[in-house]
Design a protein around this motif. Sequence first.
Motif, PDB file in Angstrom:
ATOM      1  N   THR A 191       0.823  -1.204   0.000  1.00  0.00           N
ATOM      2  CA  THR A 191       0.000   0.000   0.000  1.00  0.00           C
ATOM      3  C   THR A 191       0.861   1.260   0.000  1.00  0.00           C
ATOM      4  N   CYS A 192       0.297   2.345  -0.539  1.00  0.00           N
ATOM      5  CA  CYS A 192       0.897   3.671  -0.355  1.00  0.00           C
ATOM      6  C   CYS A 192      -0.125   4.600   0.294  1.00  0.00           C
ATOM      7  N   ASN A 193      -1.152   4.014   0.915  1.00  0.00           N
ATOM      8  CA  ASN A 193      -2.141   4.768   1.671  1.00  0.00           C
ATOM      9  C   ASN A 193      -1.413   5.635   2.706  1.00  0.00           C
ATOM     10  N   PRO A 194      -1.632   6.961   2.682  1.00  0.00           N
ATOM     11  CA  PRO A 194      -0.861   7.857   3.561  1.00  0.00           C
ATOM     12  C   PRO A 194      -0.889   7.461   5.031  1.00  0.00           C
ATOM     13  N   ALA A 195      -2.061   7.096   5.534  1.00  0.00           N
ATOM     14  CA  ALA A 195      -2.150   6.743   6.956  1.00  0.00           C
ATOM     15  C   ALA A 195      -1.358   5.471   7.257  1.00  0.00           C
ATOM     16  N   LEU A 196      -1.440   4.487   6.364  1.00  0.00           N
ATOM     17  CA  LEU A 196      -0.776   3.207   6.620  1.00  0.00           C
ATOM     18  C   LEU A 196       0.735   3.310   6.485  1.00  0.00           C
ATOM     19  N   VAL A 197       1.244   4.092   5.523  1.00  0.00           N
ATOM     20  CA  VAL A 197       2.696   4.221   5.395  1.00  0.00           C
ATOM     21  C   VAL A 197       3.257   5.087   6.519  1.00  0.00           C
ATOM     22  N   ASP A 198       2.508   6.115   6.943  1.00  0.00           N
ATOM     23  CA  ASP A 198       2.972   6.927   8.075  1.00  0.00           C
ATOM     24  C   ASP A 198       3.019   6.095   9.346  1.00  0.00           C
ATOM     25  N   ASP A 199       1.996   5.249   9.553  1.00  0.00           N
ATOM     26  CA  ASP A 199       1.994   4.383  10.734  1.00  0.00           C
ATOM     27  C   ASP A 199       3.154   3.403  10.689  1.00  0.00           C
ATOM     28  N   CYS A 200       3.473   2.909   9.490  1.00  0.00           N
ATOM     29  CA  CYS A 200       4.597   1.991   9.353  1.00  0.00           C
ATOM     30  C   CYS A 200       5.898   2.680   9.764  1.00  0.00           C
ATOM     31  N   ALA A 201       6.078   3.930   9.329  1.00  0.00           N
ATOM     32  CA  ALA A 201       7.278   4.690   9.699  1.00  0.00           C
ATOM     33  C   ALA A 201       7.351   4.895  11.208  1.00  0.00           C
ATOM     34  N   ARG A 202       6.220   5.230  11.815  1.00  0.00           N
ATOM     35  CA  ARG A 202       6.210   5.468  13.264  1.00  0.00           C
ATOM     36  C   ARG A 202       6.471   4.183  14.046  1.00  0.00           C
ATOM     37  N   LEU A 203       5.961   3.075  13.526  1.00  0.00           N
ATOM     38  CA  LEU A 203       6.190   1.811  14.218  1.00  0.00           C
ATOM     39  C   LEU A 203       7.657   1.414  14.131  1.00  0.00           C
ATOM     40  N   PHE A 204       8.299   1.651  13.002  1.00  0.00           N
ATOM     41  CA  PHE A 204       9.738   1.409  12.898  1.00  0.00           C
ATOM     42  C   PHE A 204      10.510   2.308  13.862  1.00  0.00           C
ATOM     43  N   ASN A 205      10.086   3.564  13.984  1.00  0.00           N
ATOM     44  CA  ASN A 205      10.754   4.468  14.917  1.00  0.00           C
ATOM     45  C   ASN A 205      10.599   3.998  16.355  1.00  0.00           C
ATOM     46  N   CYS A 206       9.457   3.377  16.649  1.00  0.00           N
ATOM     47  CA  CYS A 206       9.255   2.807  17.986  1.00  0.00           C
ATOM     48  C   CYS A 206      10.256   1.694  18.243  1.00  0.00           C
ATOM     49  N   ILE A 207      10.445   0.841  17.231  1.00  0.00           N
ATOM     50  CA  ILE A 207      11.346  -0.298  17.381  1.00  0.00           C
ATOM     51  C   ILE A 207      12.794   0.159  17.540  1.00  0.00           C
ATOM     52  N   THR A 208      13.186   1.147  16.752  1.00  0.00           N
ATOM     53  CA  THR A 208      14.587   1.578  16.770  1.00  0.00           C
ATOM     54  C   THR A 208      14.868   2.627  17.837  1.00  0.00           C
ATOM     55  N   GLY A 209      13.855   3.435  18.166  1.00  0.00           N
ATOM     56  CA  GLY A 209      14.094   4.537  19.086  1.00  0.00           C
ATOM     57  C   GLY A 209      13.396   4.430  20.417  1.00  0.00           C
ATOM     58  N   ALA A 210      12.580   3.363  20.599  1.00  0.00           N
ATOM     59  CA  ALA A 210      11.910   3.082  21.875  1.00  0.00           C
ATOM     60  C   ALA A 210      10.888   4.146  22.268  1.00  0.00           C
ATOM     61  N   ALA A 211      10.471   4.992  21.314  1.00  0.00           N
ATOM     62  CA  ALA A 211       9.453   5.995  21.618  1.00  0.00           C
ATOM     63  C   ALA A 211       8.067   5.386  21.406  1.00  0.00           C
TER      64      ALA A 211
END
Length: 710
Positions: free
Chosen positions: A473-493
């Motif tokens: 998907t390139c759905n804006p909400a889903l790709v933004d959530d994917c980015a934030r979830l990766f940031n959670c994994i790498t940055g613990a936020a």
Amino acid sequence: MASEAVHKKHPARFINRELGWLDFNQRVLNESENPDVPLLERLRFLSISAGNMDEFYAVRVAGLVDQLKAGSSKKSPDGLTPAQQLETVRHQAWHLQKEQQRIWGDMVKELRGENILIKNVEKLHHHDQEWLSTYFDKQLFPVLTPLTLNPTHPLPFIFSGGQALVLRLKNPKTDRHMLDGMVVLPEKLPRFIRLPDKDETIRFVLLEDVISHFAKRLYPGLDAVRASMLRLVRDLDVELEEDAEDLLDSFEKAVKERRRGACIHLEIDGHLPGHLIRKLGVAKDDVVHLPTMVGVGDVKQLIVSDRPDLLFKPYHGSIPQRVLKHDGDYFATIREQDLVVHHPYETFDTVVHFLKQAARDPDVLSIKQSIYRTSHDSPIVDALIEAVEAGKAVTAEVELRARFDEEANIRLARMLETRGVQVVYGLAAYKTHAKMILVVRREGDHLQSYAHYGTGNYHPNTAKIYTDISYFTCNPALVDDCARLFNCITGAAVPELQAVAFSPLTIRPTLEKLVRAEMEHVSAGRPGQIWLKMNSLVDRKLIDLLYEAAQAGVKITIVVRGMCSLRPGVPGLSEGIEVRSIVGRYLEHARVFAFGNGHELPSPQAKLFIASADWMKRNMDRRIEAMVPITDTNAHARILDEIMVVNVHDTLQSWVMLPDGRWERVEPGESPLSAHDYFMEQASASNGEVDTPANPRPDSEDGEGPAKEA
């Protein structure tokens, strides 16, 4: 179960998870006697069920033993203490192993009818004896180590799953027993040795029989008489120091220690001296005497490619037509519309090609991917390395705690780091189980992101036999959530997501809200309906919530592959719940959750999700998981109206659970339907193939696999 027990929250409303797992393995084993499955594929099912038992002993039984040693009396949800569970589980597991022995004996006869023979070494013709003698001298003797067991020669270390031949060594002059001998079977040697074919007959002899026959060459001057074969399984769970300064080094040490785990299960096929059992450290209750053969999992070596008539017809997944229409351009395909790929009917190469295109595209700036399990020669890894070498920013989240793949993931992490990939290991307290890829690409004057969410692992080999869903998907909400979830994994936020629910914070409350919404629809006079597909259902809170929904009038259908602790069809508790299980050629692995939203399923108005998470406490509370809403119209219809409809209406590969916890096959009915056949035929037809495979009742598993945590 009486309605009174419902109000009292009686433990009997739950089925023990360990027994539920054994029930699943029984369904796998039953396929080895399914007359609609080709003979060598039935042999594969037998092997898979045996391999599953190894994992069950190494993890589940070992866990119960540890609880006993720790003095725990904590009861399971169904009201059993660790001691009671262990007694019940051992009895049921022993029954299953006896069934395996019986089935193996029957299969030897069936194989003989197909000119595939297991020969007695002692009765071979002298030409075969000569060939075997040369084979022993050239191929076996150099790698075998004959041991004598006495105070100066202690018992050797035998790895988990390892086998050894125990011999009684006698003085040929006096015929007196002098001492015991042992030959550990090297892991790399075949258990079944194929003799030269004779008159189109395929013939095998067992490795231990060959060693016994030529034992005098290993013990010159002594008579060696076979006493027993033994095979042991060790406790393979890994304890990780979560506060370690270097997670990778800590885990590497833990994995090495696991190799020497306590012996938790011992199989023997003859007489084993008591002092040897004591030296192995095995409790009496953990010793199983098998009448026919230890290590039944090895029978997969008899699955020969030169008898294709006894195998499933080969099937190769297709590339989705939409991708072909765009000449293989995945970005153009996804921009046009979200893409659903149903594995293995549609090939996993779609994921590989997506990554390769991203690696080679000069406009792609970065790639992020989570890796839970993959193959040792994975093209996924090659694509990430190619991307780094092309100057892109590449981040790989490698989960070290993928059970039984820990060592492979440690090697993978070190290799990726040396090639320039930024490797992270996620959060120490939470295993990362979400399956995600995020690609960021420059398009004109803006950045466009593309996401892949999957229900299965990025493993090209298991993707050929596991049924899973890939969602691009390139759905804006889903790709933004994917980015934030990766940031959670790498940055613990802690991320704030728009559409995607994630564990350990929002999947559970989101599911609770969705189930209660169905109850409200019923209260308002509208239909309330839920369809669920998953691998395991054991979370107590969610099961009680489903019971509550059923009592409120919500109709619930659950397609569960393995463990299920919910008890369906109980008056006053779960009358509106049906539990089904599909066991066939492919291992069911996808997680799909559908909620009618005031309409009968399937419906365009239904709320639909795919997920990496099963309904287990660990998936809800102790892992990083993703549950993705499917709102794209065509993707919604593909998953709900086709994939889920066929799953809930399958009659040729399905089992249904009864209120007492037993499972029985679904009757084929007037319009028999096999989910696996249907999807193979549909994918082949869309790819322009005419010659499609059709099996009236295909099969399942693990592969390894089936029982592997995924």
